[in-house]
Design an enzyme around this catalytic site. Structure first.
Site: not given
Ligand code: DOR
Ligand code: ZN
Ligand code: ZN
Length: 437
Positions: A65-66, A96, A154, A181, A307, A326
């Protein structure tokens, strides 16, 4: 607040046949499920679901979701709206971010933003190592107390076996799963696609399957004596499936997830060097794809996770070698899998639903994933007959980066309910395209 859902079809847990049922939601819980519930309560909003399929709310254990840090790609608000549109009521978000979700503060920020957005239940993962640099373990006990449901770095593999072993010991002590990951940098670095047919044709540097499976094998060995729950993210290679199968047969607590894109595409399907087909791990060979389907069918692979990895159009336009890895997945996962696995007879509807609801809840110990009286009212209503082409312009995600644009698929979620609240209603555009930034 009561809702009476009339005449929806659910899967009979014994026969797996579709049977018609009524569901009464009171507040945030399922109050009653019965073959016929009377429409005599003036306080209950009655919703007719005739001809529609009702699933437990879908669960995605792997999304990006950044937020914080990369709000141009996605925010928790836009991500949860995309989740709701895709039929998901619970999503687990990867750490991340920037700053990395390696502290109690960031976990609290994510949970607060998710609460505010309200469109999906967001379960954060915490990082295994500080800033995901692979050097120093995070305070997993504190992260767990703040609400993380597992630990993972991840985006990158844990290169040091010693660091991974220590991480497993600590995660086991505090009772968190290690979600991996799997990527060996010495084999993967510099590659952009699978080391196979497509890479050779276009003279691109490849990422070999062993870059993943070496970590899977290493971690299974490390976890064996520790007894930690070890979960493999986005499994993509035949050898990895074999290793997980063997570990499971010995009774080890190993689980694995696979993405819709690894189930439906292989490297030969990439039409040209275009970063919409670039993700990590990469689309592998036809043989790998077949092994993933086999693994899913025989239970070696426990769950499906998207993902969901949104990036901006500018970033994805940088070409196969330079663009970030991605693709987005939340708004296309169910119809893609229903059309290409269920309607083609690869999986039954019951098997697909199980891998997206009950099973993820079970392996991560979450109180969701089944339709039952007394549980949170998380439901996804799906029109199994509705057929439409995938159109990224309609996405609620900020990310448009999908290789599936134009694919004509059936089985679109039309109504999503999380904790008794409607979070997506295809028929109500005011709700779906409302006051969102
Ligand atoms: O394709 C991917 N995208 N794989 C990852 O491991 C990271 C993710 C991202 O964060 O964009
Ligand atoms: Zn990953
Ligand atoms: Zn990821």
């Amino acid at each position: 607040m009561k809702k009476l859902l009339k005449n929806g079809c659910v899967l009979d847990p014994v026969s797996d046949d579709l049977i018609e049922i009524d569901i009464l939601i009171e507040g945030t819980y399922i109050k009653k499920i019965d073959t016929h519930l009377p429409v005599n309560d003036p306080d209950a909003e009655v919703i007719d679901l005739s001809g529609k399929f009702v699933s437990p709310g879908l669960i995605d254990m792997h999304v990006h979701f950044r937020e914080p840090g990369f709000e141009k790609k996605e925010t928790i608000a836009s991500g949860t709206r995309a989740a709701a549109r895709g039929g998901f009521t619970t999503v687990a978000c990867m750490p991340n971010t920037r700053p990395v979700t390696d502290s109690v503060e960031v976990v609290r920020e994510i949970l607060a933003k998710a609460e505010q957005a309200g469109c999906a239940r967001v379960l954060p993962y915490g990082a295994i190592t500080v800033r995901e640099l692979g050097q120093e373990l995070t305070d997993m006990a504190a992260l767990k107390a703040a609400g993380v449901i597992g630990v993972t770095d991840d985006g990158v593999g844990i290169q040091s076996s010693k660091m991974m072993k220590e991480a497993m010991r600590k995660a086991c002590q505090v009772g968190l799963p290690v979600v991996a990951h799997c990527e060996d940098d010495t084999l993967a670095k510099g590659g952009c696609v699978h080391d196979g047919t497509f890479a050779s044709r276009y003279h691109l540097q490849g990422i070999p399957s062993e870059a993943e499976s070496i970590h899977v094998g290493r971690d299974i060995l490390l976890a064996e004596d520790i007894g930690v729950h070890y979960h493999v993210c986005h499994i993509s290679a035949e050898q990895s499936v074999r290793l997980v199968r063997e570990a499971k047969s010995r009774g080890q607590k190993v689980t694995a997830e696979v993405t819709p894109h690894h189930l439906l595409l292989c490297d030969e399907d990439i039409p040209e060097p275009n970063a919409l087909w670039k993700m990590n791990p990469p689309l592998r060979s036809r043989k790998d794809r077949e092994a993933l389907i086999e693994g899913l069918k025989d239970g070696t692979i426990d769950i499906i996770a998207t993902d969901h990895a949104p990036h901006t159009a500018a970033e994805k336009a940088m070409g196969m070698e330079r663009a970030p890895f991605g693709i987005v997945g939340l708004e296309t996962a169910f119809p893609l899998l229903y059309t290409h696995l269920v309607l083609k007879g690869v999986l039954t509807l019951a098997e697909l639903i199980d891998k997206m609801t009950r099973k993820p809840a079970q392996i991560f110990g979450l109180p969701y994933g089944v339709l039952a009286e007394g549980l949170p009212a998380d439901l996804t209503v799906i029109d199994l007959e509705e057929e439409r082409a995938i159109d990224p312009d309609t996405f609620l995600s900020k990310g448009r980066n999908t290789p599936f644009a134009g694919w004509k698929v059936k089985g679109w979620p039309v109504l999503t309910i999380m904790n008794g609240n409607i979070t997506w209603n295809q028929a109500d555009t005011a709700l779906t395209f409302g006051d969102f930034e």
